[in-house]
Design a protein around this motif. Structure first.
Motif, PDB file in Angstrom:
ATOM      1  N   VAL A 150       0.864  -1.179   0.000  1.00 19.33           N
ATOM      2  CA  VAL A 150       0.000   0.000   0.000  1.00 19.33           C
ATOM      3  C   VAL A 150       0.898   1.225   0.000  1.00 19.33           C
ATOM      4  O   VAL A 150       1.862   1.310   0.757  1.00 19.33           O
ATOM      5  CB  VAL A 150      -0.917   0.009   1.240  1.00 19.33           C
ATOM      6  N   THR A 151       0.616   2.165  -0.887  1.00 19.00           N
ATOM      7  CA  THR A 151       1.386   3.392  -1.018  1.00 19.00           C
ATOM      8  C   THR A 151       0.502   4.574  -0.652  1.00 19.00           C
ATOM      9  O   THR A 151      -0.621   4.684  -1.137  1.00 19.00           O
ATOM     10  CB  THR A 151       1.889   3.563  -2.472  1.00 19.00           C
ATOM     11  N   ARG A 152       1.016   5.438   0.199  1.00 16.12           N
ATOM     12  CA  ARG A 152       0.271   6.656   0.554  1.00 16.12           C
ATOM     13  C   ARG A 152       0.676   7.744  -0.427  1.00 16.12           C
ATOM     14  O   ARG A 152       1.864   8.026  -0.603  1.00 16.12           O
ATOM     15  CB  ARG A 152       0.598   7.062   1.984  1.00 16.12           C
ATOM     16  N   ASP A 207      -5.550  12.809   0.206  1.00 15.17           N
ATOM     17  CA  ASP A 207      -4.570  11.872   0.744  1.00 15.17           C
ATOM     18  C   ASP A 207      -5.211  10.516   0.523  1.00 15.17           C
ATOM     19  O   ASP A 207      -6.359  10.292   0.938  1.00 15.17           O
ATOM     20  CB  ASP A 207      -4.329  12.079   2.244  1.00 15.17           C
ATOM     21  N   ALA A 208      -4.507   9.641  -0.150  1.00 12.44           N
ATOM     22  CA  ALA A 208      -5.064   8.323  -0.434  1.00 12.44           C
ATOM     23  C   ALA A 208      -4.030   7.248  -0.153  1.00 12.44           C
ATOM     24  O   ALA A 208      -2.826   7.491  -0.251  1.00 12.44           O
ATOM     25  CB  ALA A 208      -5.508   8.246  -1.897  1.00 12.44           C
ATOM     26  N   ARG A 209      -4.532   6.101   0.199  1.00 15.54           N
ATOM     27  CA  ARG A 209      -3.688   4.907   0.322  1.00 15.54           C
ATOM     28  C   ARG A 209      -4.163   3.974  -0.781  1.00 15.54           C
ATOM     29  O   ARG A 209      -5.323   3.562  -0.791  1.00 15.54           O
ATOM     30  CB  ARG A 209      -3.826   4.284   1.703  1.00 15.54           C
ATOM     31  N   VAL A 210      -3.254   3.688  -1.712  1.00 13.36           N
ATOM     32  CA  VAL A 210      -3.606   2.878  -2.874  1.00 13.36           C
ATOM     33  C   VAL A 210      -2.660   1.690  -3.003  1.00 13.36           C
ATOM     34  O   VAL A 210      -1.532   1.721  -2.517  1.00 13.36           O
ATOM     35  CB  VAL A 210      -3.561   3.710  -4.180  1.00 13.36           C
ATOM     36  N   ASP A 231       4.165   2.749 -11.239  1.00 10.16           N
ATOM     37  CA  ASP A 231       4.709   3.606 -10.185  1.00 10.16           C
ATOM     38  C   ASP A 231       3.761   4.769  -9.958  1.00 10.16           C
ATOM     39  O   ASP A 231       2.833   4.998 -10.731  1.00 10.16           O
ATOM     40  CB  ASP A 231       6.132   4.061 -10.490  1.00 10.16           C
ATOM     41  N   VAL A 232       3.981   5.476  -8.876  1.00  9.50           N
ATOM     42  CA  VAL A 232       3.095   6.562  -8.487  1.00  9.50           C
ATOM     43  C   VAL A 232       2.999   7.624  -9.585  1.00  9.50           C
ATOM     44  O   VAL A 232       1.929   8.170  -9.835  1.00  9.50           O
ATOM     45  CB  VAL A 232       3.550   7.189  -7.151  1.00  9.50           C
ATOM     46  N   ALA A 233       4.106   7.903 -10.265  1.00 14.30           N
ATOM     47  CA  ALA A 233       4.092   8.925 -11.316  1.00 14.30           C
ATOM     48  C   ALA A 233       3.075   8.596 -12.405  1.00 14.30           C
ATOM     49  O   ALA A 233       2.495   9.499 -13.016  1.00 14.30           O
ATOM     50  CB  ALA A 233       5.484   9.081 -11.917  1.00 14.30           C
ATOM     51  N   ALA A 234       2.817   7.310 -12.629  1.00 11.09           N
ATOM     52  CA  ALA A 234       1.862   6.919 -13.662  1.00 11.09           C
ATOM     53  C   ALA A 234       0.430   7.313 -13.309  1.00 11.09           C
ATOM     54  O   ALA A 234      -0.402   7.456 -14.200  1.00 11.09           O
ATOM     55  CB  ALA A 234       1.953   5.415 -13.910  1.00 11.09           C
ATOM     56  N   GLU A 283       1.976  12.270  -5.904  1.00 10.51           N
ATOM     57  CA  GLU A 283       3.316  12.020  -5.373  1.00 10.51           C
ATOM     58  C   GLU A 283       3.221  11.271  -4.059  1.00 10.51           C
ATOM     59  O   GLU A 283       2.213  11.358  -3.353  1.00 10.51           O
ATOM     60  CB  GLU A 283       4.088  13.324  -5.188  1.00 10.51           C
ATOM     61  N   VAL A 284       4.279  10.525  -3.769  1.00  9.13           N
ATOM     62  CA  VAL A 284       4.310   9.781  -2.516  1.00  9.13           C
ATOM     63  C   VAL A 284       4.257  10.785  -1.378  1.00  9.13           C
ATOM     64  O   VAL A 284       4.979  11.761  -1.359  1.00  9.13           O
ATOM     65  CB  VAL A 284       5.575   8.909  -2.424  1.00  9.13           C
ATOM     66  N   ASP A 285       3.363  10.523  -0.440  1.00  8.15           N
ATOM     67  CA  ASP A 285       3.183  11.397   0.715  1.00  8.15           C
ATOM     68  C   ASP A 285       4.047  10.866   1.841  1.00  8.15           C
ATOM     69  O   ASP A 285       3.774   9.803   2.394  1.00  8.15           O
ATOM     70  CB  ASP A 285       1.707  11.411   1.124  1.00  8.15           C
TER      71      ASP A 285
END
Length: 88
Positions: free
Chosen positions: A7-9, A61-64, A71-74, A85-87
């Motif tokens: 999970v990425t914030r 703010d999301a957790r995905v 990657d997040v940039a996509a 962007e990564v928080d």
């Protein structure tokens, strides 16, 4: 063999069309779910918004969970997404 994806914030800025079905968070969720880089959304919190004549700019703010090999940039390449962007 199944691998659990992390999970990425992320901090996301996106446009939600005025008149979108549901509430502001639901409209933002729909835009973010359309991003091919997002496999699923764990949580989503609206942290700010600014209405314009035709859309509403929403800060989240999301957790995905990212799709495999994304990657997040996509996320920023998706229609309606201004920035992601990564928080930290």
């Amino acid at each position: 063999m199944s691998m659990e994806l992390a999970v990425t914030r992320v901090a996301v800025k996106l446009w939600v069309p005025r008149g979108a079905a549901g509430d502001l968070a639901g409209g933002a969720r729909a835009v973010l779910e359309d991003a091919q880089a997002v496999d699923r959304i764990e949580t989503l919190d609206v942290t700010g918004f600014r209405p314009t004549a035709t859309d509403i700019r929403v800060d989240l703010d999301a957790r995905v969970v990212l799709a495999p090999e994304a990657d997040v940039a996509a996320i920023g390449d998706a229609f309606g997404v201004l920035d992601a962007e990564v928080d930290a």
